[in-house]
Write a protein that holds these residues in place. Structure first.
Motif, short mmCIF file in Angstrom:
data_model
loop_
_atom_site.label_atom_id
_atom_site.label_comp_id
_atom_site.label_asym_id
_atom_site.label_seq_id
_atom_site.Cartn_x
_atom_site.Cartn_y
_atom_site.Cartn_z
N PHE A 77 0.85 -1.18 0.00
CA PHE A 77 0.00 0.00 0.00
C PHE A 77 0.89 1.23 0.00
CE2 PHE A 77 -2.44 -3.42 1.83
CZ PHE A 77 -3.65 -3.31 1.16
N ILE A 78 0.61 2.14 -0.92
CA ILE A 78 1.39 3.37 -1.03
C ILE A 78 0.49 4.52 -0.58
CG2 ILE A 78 2.58 4.93 -2.59
CD1 ILE A 78 3.13 2.45 -4.36
N GLU A 79 0.87 5.13 0.53
CA GLU A 79 0.09 6.23 1.07
C GLU A 79 0.59 7.53 0.46
OE1 GLU A 79 -1.12 8.10 5.40
OE2 GLU A 79 -0.14 6.16 5.29
N MET A 80 -0.33 8.25 -0.17
CA MET A 80 0.01 9.55 -0.74
C MET A 80 -0.16 10.62 0.34
SD MET A 80 -1.87 9.17 -4.44
CE MET A 80 -1.20 10.68 -5.09
N LEU A 96 -11.83 20.47 0.97
CA LEU A 96 -11.89 19.02 1.12
C LEU A 96 -10.48 18.55 1.45
CD1 LEU A 96 -13.12 16.14 0.73
CD2 LEU A 96 -12.48 16.35 -1.68
N ARG A 97 -10.37 17.85 2.55
CA ARG A 97 -9.10 17.21 2.91
C ARG A 97 -9.30 15.73 2.67
NH1 ARG A 97 -6.18 14.72 7.06
NH2 ARG A 97 -4.02 15.42 7.17
N ILE A 98 -8.47 15.16 1.80
CA ILE A 98 -8.63 13.76 1.42
C ILE A 98 -7.28 13.05 1.49
CG2 ILE A 98 -8.40 14.29 -1.05
CD1 ILE A 98 -10.45 12.01 -1.54
N GLY A 99 -7.29 11.89 2.10
CA GLY A 99 -6.11 11.04 2.14
C GLY A 99 -6.35 9.83 1.24
N ILE A 100 -5.39 9.54 0.39
CA ILE A 100 -5.54 8.46 -0.59
C ILE A 100 -4.40 7.48 -0.42
CG2 ILE A 100 -5.61 7.90 -3.05
CD1 ILE A 100 -6.70 10.76 -3.49
N THR A 101 -4.73 6.20 -0.41
CA THR A 101 -3.74 5.12 -0.38
C THR A 101 -4.00 4.22 -1.58
OG1 THR A 101 -3.65 5.19 2.02
CG2 THR A 101 -2.84 3.20 0.97
N GLU A 110 7.76 0.79 -7.41
CA GLU A 110 8.69 1.83 -7.88
C GLU A 110 8.08 2.73 -8.94
OE1 GLU A 110 12.78 1.08 -8.90
OE2 GLU A 110 12.82 -0.62 -7.51
N SER A 111 7.36 2.13 -9.89
CA SER A 111 6.76 2.93 -10.96
C SER A 111 5.67 3.85 -10.42
CB SER A 111 6.21 2.04 -12.06
OG SER A 111 5.17 1.23 -11.56
N ILE A 112 4.97 3.42 -9.40
CA ILE A 112 3.92 4.27 -8.82
C ILE A 112 4.54 5.40 -8.02
CG2 ILE A 112 2.03 4.32 -7.14
CD1 ILE A 112 1.26 1.54 -8.15
N LEU A 113 5.59 5.12 -7.27
CA LEU A 113 6.27 6.18 -6.54
C LEU A 113 6.86 7.22 -7.50
CD1 LEU A 113 8.04 4.11 -3.73
CD2 LEU A 113 6.12 5.71 -3.47
N PHE A 114 7.38 6.75 -8.61
CA PHE A 114 7.95 7.67 -9.61
C PHE A 114 6.85 8.55 -10.24
CE2 PHE A 114 9.24 8.65 -13.99
CZ PHE A 114 10.41 9.35 -13.72
N ALA A 115 5.68 7.99 -10.45
CA ALA A 115 4.58 8.71 -11.12
C ALA A 115 3.67 9.46 -10.15
CB ALA A 115 3.77 7.73 -11.96
N GLN A 116 4.01 9.52 -8.89
CA GLN A 116 3.13 10.15 -7.91
C GLN A 116 2.80 11.61 -8.23
OE1 GLN A 116 4.27 9.86 -3.76
NE2 GLN A 116 2.53 8.51 -3.42
N LYS A 118 2.32 12.95 -11.15
CA LYS A 118 1.29 12.89 -12.19
C LYS A 118 -0.05 12.45 -11.59
CE LYS A 118 2.52 11.86 -16.56
NZ LYS A 118 2.93 11.00 -17.67
N LEU A 119 -0.01 11.49 -10.68
CA LEU A 119 -1.23 11.04 -10.02
C LEU A 119 -1.87 12.16 -9.22
CD1 LEU A 119 -0.15 7.50 -8.76
CD2 LEU A 119 -1.88 8.01 -10.47
N ARG A 120 -1.06 12.89 -8.44
CA ARG A 120 -1.58 14.00 -7.65
C ARG A 120 -2.22 15.05 -8.55
NH1 ARG A 120 -0.52 14.58 -2.38
NH2 ARG A 120 -0.69 16.83 -2.47
#
Length: 172
Positions: A77-80, A96-101, A110-116, A118-120
């Motif tokens: 699980f990757i917590e943003m 709005l305060r939102i926490g996304i995992t 690794e690819s998700i951490l690198f693209a964070q 872009k996701l945000r």
């Protein structure tokens, strides 16, 4: 004078007499239709897979493919970082305060951490476009999660993000 067949047919029908079926005919028809419906469901062939499959569709109506389940040992699980989004355009806008995992396979971490970033950006763009009334609806969390999942799939590919978890959700 003798009465002929044409004279008998020309007589008007008695007002109390009805044409067609009576109560008994309607009951028989109801029983036959009920038996037909029951037989259709009872004798319908069962699926051979052993598990019920429900074809899922996203909000646009396109078919969504379900990913095979991974063992818990292969998931991570990757917590943003929590995001604070301003809702509305006026000075009295609400936040709005939102926490996304993100749920993903360890191999994709690794690819998700690198693209964070872009996701945000994608998540912020979507959340900023929402109205307060859209978010206050009790069923909105389901739509919100599905839309965030869809944006993650567009950026990372269909196989990377297995789920979006909303861990924090506060409107001020």
């Amino acid at each position: 004078m003798a009465e002929t067949d044409t004279d008998k047919n020309d007589k008007p029908e008695e007002p109390g007499k009805k044409k067609g079926g009576g109560l008994m005919t309607q009951l028989v028809l109801a029983v036959v239709l009920g038996c037909t419906a029951f037989g259709t469901v009872w004798f319908m062939p069962a699926r051979s897979s052993g598990t019920a499959e429900c074809p899922a569709a996203d909000a646009a109506g396109t078919k969504v493919t379900m990913l095979p389940e991974l063992p818990l040992s292969e998931l991570t699980f990757i917590e943003m970082e929590p995001m604070i989004i301003t809702l509305g355009e006026d000075a009295s806008s609400r936040n709005l305060r939102i926490g996304i995992t993100l749920e993903t396979a360890k191999a994709d971490q690794e690819s998700i951490l690198f693209a964070q970033p872009k996701l945000r950006d994608a998540f912020t763009g979507y959340l900023r476009a929402l109205e307060v009334a859209d978010i206050e609806d009790p069923n909105s969390i389901i739509r919100l999660r599905a839309q965030l999942q869809r944006r993650a799939e567009v950026i990372l590919g269909n196989q990377s993000v297995r789920g979006v978890l909303i861990t924090d959700f506060v409107i001020r």
